[in-house]
Design an enzyme around this catalytic site. Structure first.
Site, PDB file in Angstrom:
ATOM      1  N   ARG A 178      28.900  35.490  28.628  1.00 55.48           N
ATOM      2  CA  ARG A 178      27.782  36.375  28.346  1.00 55.48           C
ATOM      3  C   ARG A 178      28.354  37.905  27.950  1.00 55.48           C
ATOM      4  O   ARG A 178      27.586  38.884  27.594  1.00 55.48           O
ATOM      5  CB  ARG A 178      26.888  36.745  29.589  1.00 55.48           C
ATOM      6  CG  ARG A 178      25.937  35.561  29.949  1.00 55.48           C
ATOM      7  CD  ARG A 178      25.413  35.513  31.181  1.00 55.48           C
ATOM      8  NE  ARG A 178      26.431  35.307  32.158  1.00 55.48           N
ATOM      9  CZ  ARG A 178      26.463  35.221  33.525  1.00 55.48           C
ATOM     10  NH1 ARG A 178      24.979  35.377  33.740  1.00 55.48           N
ATOM     11  NH2 ARG A 178      27.448  34.965  34.218  1.00 55.48           N
ATOM     12  N   PHE A 235      23.173  32.496  28.331  1.00 58.62           N
ATOM     13  CA  PHE A 235      23.003  31.034  28.389  1.00 58.62           C
ATOM     14  C   PHE A 235      21.670  30.590  28.340  1.00 58.62           C
ATOM     15  O   PHE A 235      21.191  29.490  28.058  1.00 58.62           O
ATOM     16  CB  PHE A 235      23.432  30.339  29.705  1.00 58.62           C
ATOM     17  CG  PHE A 235      25.176  30.715  29.843  1.00 58.62           C
ATOM     18  CD1 PHE A 235      25.842  30.483  29.010  1.00 58.62           C
ATOM     19  CD2 PHE A 235      25.588  31.417  30.956  1.00 58.62           C
ATOM     20  CE1 PHE A 235      27.273  30.684  29.169  1.00 58.62           C
ATOM     21  CE2 PHE A 235      27.052  31.502  31.203  1.00 58.62           C
ATOM     22  CZ  PHE A 235      27.647  31.223  29.980  1.00 58.62           C
ATOM     23  N   HIS A 239      39.423  17.461  39.669  1.00 60.19           N
ATOM     24  CA  HIS A 239      41.007  17.688  39.372  1.00 60.19           C
ATOM     25  C   HIS A 239      42.051  16.967  40.253  1.00 60.19           C
ATOM     26  O   HIS A 239      43.052  16.630  39.899  1.00 60.19           O
ATOM     27  CB  HIS A 239      41.251  19.058  39.124  1.00 60.19           C
ATOM     28  CG  HIS A 239      41.500  19.860  40.645  1.00 60.19           C
ATOM     29  ND1 HIS A 239      40.231  20.161  41.147  1.00 60.19           N
ATOM     30  CD2 HIS A 239      42.546  20.369  41.045  1.00 60.19           C
ATOM     31  CE1 HIS A 239      40.847  20.774  42.220  1.00 60.19           C
ATOM     32  NE2 HIS A 239      42.132  20.774  42.281  1.00 60.19           N
ATOM     33  N   LYS A 267      46.071  14.634  39.478  1.00 58.87           N
ATOM     34  CA  LYS A 267      47.312  15.167  40.226  1.00 58.87           C
ATOM     35  C   LYS A 267      48.236  13.898  40.055  1.00 58.87           C
ATOM     36  O   LYS A 267      47.771  12.662  40.194  1.00 58.87           O
ATOM     37  CB  LYS A 267      47.147  15.586  41.613  1.00 58.87           C
ATOM     38  CG  LYS A 267      46.362  16.686  41.809  1.00 58.87           C
ATOM     39  CD  LYS A 267      46.419  17.257  43.292  1.00 58.87           C
ATOM     40  CE  LYS A 267      45.473  18.446  43.288  1.00 58.87           C
ATOM     41  NZ  LYS A 267      46.158  19.673  42.763  1.00 58.87           N
ATOM     42  N   GLU A 319      44.853  23.844  53.186  1.00 58.66           N
ATOM     43  CA  GLU A 319      45.098  25.233  52.358  1.00 58.66           C
ATOM     44  C   GLU A 319      45.506  26.074  53.707  1.00 58.66           C
ATOM     45  O   GLU A 319      44.962  26.169  54.418  1.00 58.66           O
ATOM     46  CB  GLU A 319      44.020  25.428  51.562  1.00 58.66           C
ATOM     47  CG  GLU A 319      43.816  24.477  50.484  1.00 58.66           C
ATOM     48  CD  GLU A 319      42.539  24.873  49.630  1.00 58.66           C
ATOM     49  OE1 GLU A 319      42.650  25.789  48.960  1.00 58.66           O
ATOM     50  OE2 GLU A 319      41.515  24.306  50.096  1.00 58.66           O
ATOM     51  N   HIS A 340      36.828  15.369  46.463  1.00 61.94           N
ATOM     52  CA  HIS A 340      38.396  15.282  46.216  1.00 61.94           C
ATOM     53  C   HIS A 340      38.858  14.127  47.440  1.00 61.94           C
ATOM     54  O   HIS A 340      39.539  13.250  47.097  1.00 61.94           O
ATOM     55  CB  HIS A 340      39.145  16.587  46.629  1.00 61.94           C
ATOM     56  CG  HIS A 340      38.749  17.597  45.484  1.00 61.94           C
ATOM     57  ND1 HIS A 340      38.402  17.426  44.260  1.00 61.94           N
ATOM     58  CD2 HIS A 340      38.689  18.865  45.779  1.00 61.94           C
ATOM     59  CE1 HIS A 340      38.259  18.330  43.772  1.00 61.94           C
ATOM     60  NE2 HIS A 340      38.408  19.244  44.599  1.00 61.94           N
ATOM     61  N   LYS A 376      50.049  24.936  52.713  1.00 60.74           N
ATOM     62  CA  LYS A 376      49.216  24.294  51.744  1.00 60.74           C
ATOM     63  C   LYS A 376      49.973  22.945  51.380  1.00 60.74           C
ATOM     64  O   LYS A 376      50.926  22.941  51.006  1.00 60.74           O
ATOM     65  CB  LYS A 376      49.377  25.137  50.525  1.00 60.74           C
ATOM     66  CG  LYS A 376      48.834  24.600  48.935  1.00 60.74           C
ATOM     67  CD  LYS A 376      47.505  24.972  48.668  1.00 60.74           C
ATOM     68  CE  LYS A 376      47.172  24.353  47.336  1.00 60.74           C
ATOM     69  NZ  LYS A 376      45.599  23.940  47.277  1.00 60.74           N
TER      70      LYS A 376
HETATM   71  C1  BG6 Z   1      38.452  22.933  44.506  1.00 57.07           C
HETATM   72  C2  BG6 Z   1      37.693  23.674  45.614  1.00 57.07           C
HETATM   73  O1  BG6 Z   1      37.762  22.002  44.003  1.00 57.07           O
HETATM   74  O2  BG6 Z   1      39.553  22.422  45.280  1.00 57.07           O
HETATM   75  C3  BG6 Z   1      38.566  24.768  46.372  1.00 57.07           C
HETATM   76  O3  BG6 Z   1      36.616  24.182  45.367  1.00 57.07           O
HETATM   77  C4  BG6 Z   1      39.963  24.180  46.853  1.00 57.07           C
HETATM   78  O4  BG6 Z   1      37.814  25.267  47.469  1.00 57.07           O
HETATM   79  C5  BG6 Z   1      40.536  23.381  45.525  1.00 57.07           C
HETATM   80  O5  BG6 Z   1      40.620  25.364  47.125  1.00 57.07           O
HETATM   81  C6  BG6 Z   1      41.642  22.987  46.197  1.00 57.07           C
HETATM   82  O6  BG6 Z   1      42.792  22.434  44.964  1.00 57.07           O
HETATM   83  P1  BG6 Z   1      44.046  22.358  44.909  1.00 57.07           P
HETATM   84  O7  BG6 Z   1      44.523  21.690  43.519  1.00 57.07           O
HETATM   85  O8  BG6 Z   1      44.643  23.792  45.006  1.00 57.07           O
HETATM   86  O9  BG6 Z   1      44.571  21.621  46.049  1.00 57.07           O
END
Ligand code: BG6
Length: 486
Positions: free
Chosen positions: A50, A93, A186, A190, A224, A248, A343
């Site tokens: 936008r 959009f 995602h 990995k 994290e 995840h 993390k």
């Molecule tokens: C995301 C979440 O899908 O994954 C986030 O919305 C989280 O809150 C992140 O921090 C963690 O991904 P990664 O790859 O950093 O472990």
């Protein structure tokens, strides 16, 4: 780069091109694909948002973002090459006529670069626009039914419960069929999550023992250290159950528990993962308190965008069982949270102790179980813990580790998750994207937990930032002898 596939020609239409995801992940991933020489002359990006930018302004911002987010030295010549492919298009959009202008850009560009009508639409916007954008993709003919392919990549969250996920899916499937929808998780990209299947399939020592006969329990952990950062508003409506567990964490569980199909194709593997997710035993409302621990880090309520009396959980630990012959009675412990000590993500397979005693002479029970730890991040690798005689003693066992550190060897060549996401979708490989039935089964199971949590905010315990989470999470696993978070 050797071994990397050249990608099919197409137009990548990136909705939400000025968002965090685009700047942090997608543009750096494109830069890397360019570097790997995977992009042909028939590939271009139409960055849609936008914001009232010119292409030049957009490119300037993109260059800065790429510089900031790539882990390697920025190569100006490479950027100059990539930037020729990127075209910025301002679009509201929700405004029908803006899509006419987009359509014209797509047609003109296709003429020039000869992408054969192939279109990859990427929804990296707020989920509230998913439906309206896909509606216009169809009504405004942003693809050609008779020429090339069309595909859709959708970011999470895919709904916020089963019913909203169904609604969204219905809207998407009015335009794209299941084979054309690439639902992004995602974690599935990995390197070590993908490696899990190969480690099992490629080693005779693991697969025959990958079951209830030999495995005591499984731990799936993603922690994290950071808090919610700039995403407070979204996160406060979501919490760890919706943000991490439903997608995840359950995907990692599915890949750990899945029956390996004889023929490891994308479709076969996804079929088997669906069966695992459908076999998750729903937690009973009257015993949820004993199976799940929720927490919120101290100071969360002061974060930007977070309600002052918020009870959103930033931590969840859950004990899960599967109604599946391979896994009956084997607990899977899930643990995820923000504001923790470090993390790190890992999957731990803890084996049962051997029956009987070990040693010559004096009889002693074996104390240390074998453990296979798949380190997902930041360290990538596999550690096998086993027992050996302590040198100089007759019968004292000590645990030792065989430690394979993958990123120490391969280092920066490990492709980043978003690089793989884009290249798999462009090449039409759905293996590491979630099927609708997986999403459906995950929400069905998670809905019970989120409903219960919404009604029982008092169960969310406060923990200090930088700690390991609430003490009750330790108790959850330590209730059984020989179990402890790794
Ligand atoms: C995301 C979440 O899908 O994954 C986030 O919305 C989280 O809150 C992140 O921090 C963690 O991904 P990664 O790859 O950093 O472990």
């Amino acid at each position: 780069m050797e071994g990397r596939l050249a990608l099919e020609g197409c137009l990548l239409i990136l909705f939400g091109a000025t968002g965090d995801l685009a700047f942090r992940k997608l543009l750096p991933a494109l830069y890397q694909l360019e570097k790997n020489k995977q992009l042909g002359s028939d590939f271009a990006v139409i960055a849609v948002s936008r914001k009232n930018y010119s292409t030049e302004e957009y490119l300037n911002r993109s260059r800065e973002a790429v510089k900031r987010h790539i882990e390697r030295e920025f190569d100006t010549a490479l950027w100059e090459q990539l930037k020729k492919r990127i075209h910025y298009q301002q679009l509201d959009f929700t405004k029908e006529r803006d899509y006419d202008a987009l359509n014209k850009t797509l047609k003109d560009l296709d003429e020039v670069i000869k992408a054969d009508g192939n279109r990859l639409f990427y929804l990296a916007t707020s989920p509230k626009y998913f439906e309206v954008i896909t509606g216009y993709i169809k009504s405004k003919d942003l693809y050609n039914e008779n020429r090339g392919w069309k595909r859709l990549m959708v970011e999470k969250p895919f709904g916020r419960d089963l019913s909203s996920a169904r609604e969204l899916n219905q809207a998407l499937t009015r335009v794209f069929n299941e084979e054309e929808i690439f639902r992004v998780d995602h974690y599935l990209m990995k390197e070590m999550v993908q490696n899990l299947i190969m480690i099992r399939a490629g080693n005779q020592i693991f697969e025959p023992t990958w079951n209830r006969e030999h495995i005591d329990h499984v731990q799936i952990i993603s922690m994290e250290s950071e808090g919610v950062g700039a995403r407070g508003e979204y996160y406060d409506q979501s919490g760890a159950l919706r943000d991490m567990v439903q997608n995840h964490m359950l995907q990692m569980l599915a890949l750990t528990a899945v029956e390996l199909p004889g023929n490891l194709t994308a479709d076969n593997l996804r079929e088997e993962k669906i069966k695992i997710l459908e076999s998750l035993i729903p937690l009973k409302k009257d015993s949820i308190r004993e199976q799940m621990v929720l927490g919120q880090y101290a100071g969360y309520r002061e974060e930007n965008g977070v309600q002052q009396d918020s009870s959103a959980e930033t931590f969840a630990a859950i004990r899960v069982f599967l109604n599946h012959p391979r896994w009956i009675g084997v607990p899977f412990y899930l643990k995820t949270g923000k504001g923790l000590t470090e993390k790190a993500a890992r999957i731990v397979i803890q084996y049962r102790l051997p029956i009987g005693s070990c040693c010559v002479g004096e009889m002693k029970a074996i104390e240390y179980p074998n453990r296979l730890t798949i380190n997902i991040q930041p360290r990538e690798g596999v550690v096998l813990s086993f027992n050996t005689k302590e040198p100089g003693t007759l019968n004292t066992l000590v645990p030792v580790n065989m430690d394979f550190c993958q990123n120490c060897l391969i280092g920066m060549n490990t492709p980043e998750a978003y690089e793989k996401l884009l290249s798999d979708a462009i090449n039409g490989d759905q293996t590491s994207f979630t099927h609708w039935k997986e999403v459906e089964a995950s929400w069905k199971w998670s809905d019970i937990l989120t409903d219960w949590t919404d009604k029982n905010p008092d169960t969310v315990r406060t923990y200090s930032k930088g700690s390991g989470g609430p003490q009750e999470a330790e108790d959850l696993i330590e209730r059984e002898p020989g179990r402890k978070w790794i």
